[in-house]
Write a protein that holds these residues in place. Structure first.
Motif, short mmCIF file in Angstrom:
data_model
loop_
_atom_site.label_atom_id
_atom_site.label_comp_id
_atom_site.label_asym_id
_atom_site.label_seq_id
_atom_site.Cartn_x
_atom_site.Cartn_y
_atom_site.Cartn_z
N ALA A 183 0.85 -1.30 0.01
CA ALA A 183 -0.08 0.08 0.03
C ALA A 183 0.74 1.19 0.09
O ALA A 183 0.32 2.26 -0.43
CB ALA A 183 -0.97 -0.09 1.14
N LYS A 184 2.11 1.05 0.81
CA LYS A 184 2.84 2.49 0.53
C LYS A 184 3.52 2.70 -0.89
O LYS A 184 4.05 3.98 -1.17
CB LYS A 184 4.04 2.00 1.20
N LYS B 221 2.01 -0.96 -13.18
CA LYS B 221 1.34 -0.61 -11.76
C LYS B 221 1.70 -1.73 -11.18
O LYS B 221 1.72 -2.97 -11.16
CB LYS B 221 -0.23 -0.72 -12.29
N ILE B 222 2.15 -1.23 -9.74
CA ILE B 222 2.58 -2.30 -8.67
C ILE B 222 1.68 -2.27 -7.45
O ILE B 222 0.96 -1.37 -7.41
CB ILE B 222 3.95 -1.87 -8.31
N GLY B 223 1.63 -3.10 -6.69
CA GLY B 223 0.82 -3.57 -5.80
C GLY B 223 0.96 -4.98 -5.14
O GLY B 223 2.05 -5.61 -5.33
N TYR B 224 -0.02 -5.54 -4.34
CA TYR B 224 0.30 -6.79 -3.71
C TYR B 224 -0.33 -7.77 -4.83
O TYR B 224 -1.74 -8.00 -4.94
CB TYR B 224 -0.81 -6.94 -2.54
N VAL B 225 0.73 -8.43 -5.46
CA VAL B 225 0.56 -9.51 -6.34
C VAL B 225 0.82 -10.90 -5.79
O VAL B 225 0.38 -11.88 -6.58
CB VAL B 225 0.96 -9.01 -7.72
N ASP B 226 1.31 -10.98 -4.74
CA ASP B 226 1.80 -12.26 -4.36
C ASP B 226 0.91 -13.25 -4.25
O ASP B 226 0.72 -14.46 -4.88
CB ASP B 226 2.54 -12.16 -3.04
N LYS C 54 11.61 7.08 -8.65
CA LYS C 54 11.37 7.83 -7.29
C LYS C 54 11.18 6.58 -6.25
O LYS C 54 11.67 6.42 -5.26
CB LYS C 54 10.70 9.02 -7.10
N LYS C 55 10.19 5.79 -6.81
CA LYS C 55 9.65 4.68 -5.70
C LYS C 55 10.72 3.50 -5.63
O LYS C 55 10.90 3.05 -4.79
CB LYS C 55 8.22 4.00 -6.26
N VAL C 56 11.46 3.30 -6.92
CA VAL C 56 12.59 2.52 -6.97
C VAL C 56 13.62 2.90 -5.78
O VAL C 56 14.14 2.07 -5.04
CB VAL C 56 13.06 2.13 -8.21
N GLN C 57 14.07 4.29 -5.74
CA GLN C 57 14.87 4.57 -4.97
C GLN C 57 14.50 4.53 -3.27
O GLN C 57 15.14 4.29 -2.59
CB GLN C 57 15.56 6.04 -5.30
N GLN C 58 13.22 4.98 -3.17
CA GLN C 58 12.64 4.52 -1.92
C GLN C 58 12.58 3.27 -1.63
O GLN C 58 12.99 2.88 -0.40
CB GLN C 58 11.23 5.31 -1.92
N MET C 59 12.29 2.18 -2.24
CA MET C 59 12.39 0.76 -1.83
C MET C 59 13.87 0.37 -1.54
O MET C 59 13.96 -0.35 -0.66
CB MET C 59 11.68 0.07 -3.02
#
Length: 358
Positions: free
Chosen positions: A64-65, A131-136, A73-78
């Protein structure tokens, strides 16, 4: 004709071996889904760690984050949030698993020490909008359904192998032939076999989707399969589709598989006087192609891949490059299934009619 078809359906589903096969595949689905759910693991230094339901909740909270379109930017944050806090003892950070989002990020944007490898989103995914999210959870369901649908095809073979071969010496055959004629009796068996395959596939697919919904909810169905944890082969499909689309193709291919198997089994059942011979021959034909030393990069795979077992090994067909007009190669499974079914049903109908005794 309707009464004949219903009579044939009752005979199929009243056989003890058929009921065992159907109940067995349902129990197998439930056991596989539950064990996969219970074995889930996730860790986050701020949230904690857990297994089963707790792990799913942790993974969802982390996803969700970052959910939405993947950016640099999201890659760097992760990469910052998931940086290793202890000595990896020689293990490459690419293969370290803390949680689903961390694994997806590190497998694409980390060097072996856990630092950013310098790649941008466009370097890894080109111009695709990811688009990313909970896919597991849904990818686990897709992986489990590969095994379930292989077992389903075998169950359909078990249910349909006696449909003709078990009738050559039966009294029912003589009575029904006298009343309705050769052609109607043979046609009713073919139609009953097709209905059996469709109903059984629908039931098993719906049951597996229901279990997944209960365990994982609907999160991630609209997210890309390409940004998946490192242990999922779906990440290597050469085009961008969502988890929901993946499941739609997989279920479509389950139907093409069982209908193809139905055609093959009807044919073998009609030409075999012995039920065991028909059963063993159909199973052998279904399973044999996976023993052939033909990989997905071999040009011959485009032909071999249209055999029924590769339909349920959905990723094999989906990983073949798209046709030049943009159509998925897996779509060719539909005419292949119609060919298997049409030829098998047509020949079995004629063969059985000729053998009927008036």
């Amino acid at each position: 004709m309707k009464k004949l078809i219903l009579f044939e359906l009752r005979k199929v589903f009243s056989k003890r071996l058929a009921l065992i096969a159907l109940i067995g595949i349902i129990l197998f689905s439930a056991l596989l889904s539950f064990s996969t759910f219970q074995n889930k693991y996730a860790f986050d230094q701020n949230i904690g760690k857990g297994t089963g339901k707790t792990a799913v909740e942790i993974d969802k909270e982390i996803a969700a984050k970052y959910e939405g379109i993947l950016t640099d930017k999201k890659v760097q944050q992760m990469m910052s949030d998931f940086a290793p806090t202890s000595d990896l003892q020689g293990l490459s950070a690419i293969y370290v698993y803390q949680n689903a989002m961390q694994s997806a990020a590190f497998s694409r944007f980390s060097d072996k020490e856990g630092n950013w490898n310098g790649l941008s989103v466009s370097d890894v995914f080109g111009n695709e909008e990811i688009k990313i999210g909970y896919v597991d959870g849904w990818l686990s369901t897709s992986r489990n359904m590969v095994r379930v649908f292989v077992a389903l095809a075998l169950a359909v073979i078990i249910m349909l192998a006696p449909i003709f071969s078990g009738e050559y010496e039966g009294v029912d055959n003589i009575i029904l032939t006298s009343k309705y004629g050769k052609t109607k009796c043979a046609t009713a068996k073919v139609v009953a076999g097709i209905i059996t395959a469709i109903l059984t596939t629908t039931l098993i697919a719906a049951f597996n989707l229901l279990l997944a919904f209960v365990f994982y909810g609907t999160e991630g169905l609209d997210c890309s399969i390409l940004f998946a944890p490192s242990d999922y082969v779906e990440a290597f499909i050469p085009f961008n589709i969502t988890c929901g689309t993946l499941l739609k193709y997989q279920i479509l291919l389950a139907f093409t598989c069982t209908l193809s198997v139905t055609g093959i089994t009807l044919f073998l059942s009609a030409i075999s006087k012995n039920q065991i011979v028909a059963l063993v021959a159909a199973m052998a034909i279904f399973l044999f192609p996976v023993l052939l030393p033909i990989t997905e990069v071999n040009p011959l795979f485009r032909l071999v891949g249209l055999l029924p077992i590769y339909h349920v090994l959905a990723i094999s067909l989906l990983s073949v490059e798209q046709m030049s007009n943009g159509m998925l190669y897996a779509i060719w499974a539909i005419p292949a299934a119609l060919l298997f079914l049409g030829v098998g049903a047509g020949i079995s109908r004629r063969v059985f009619a000729k053998h009927q005794v008036l």
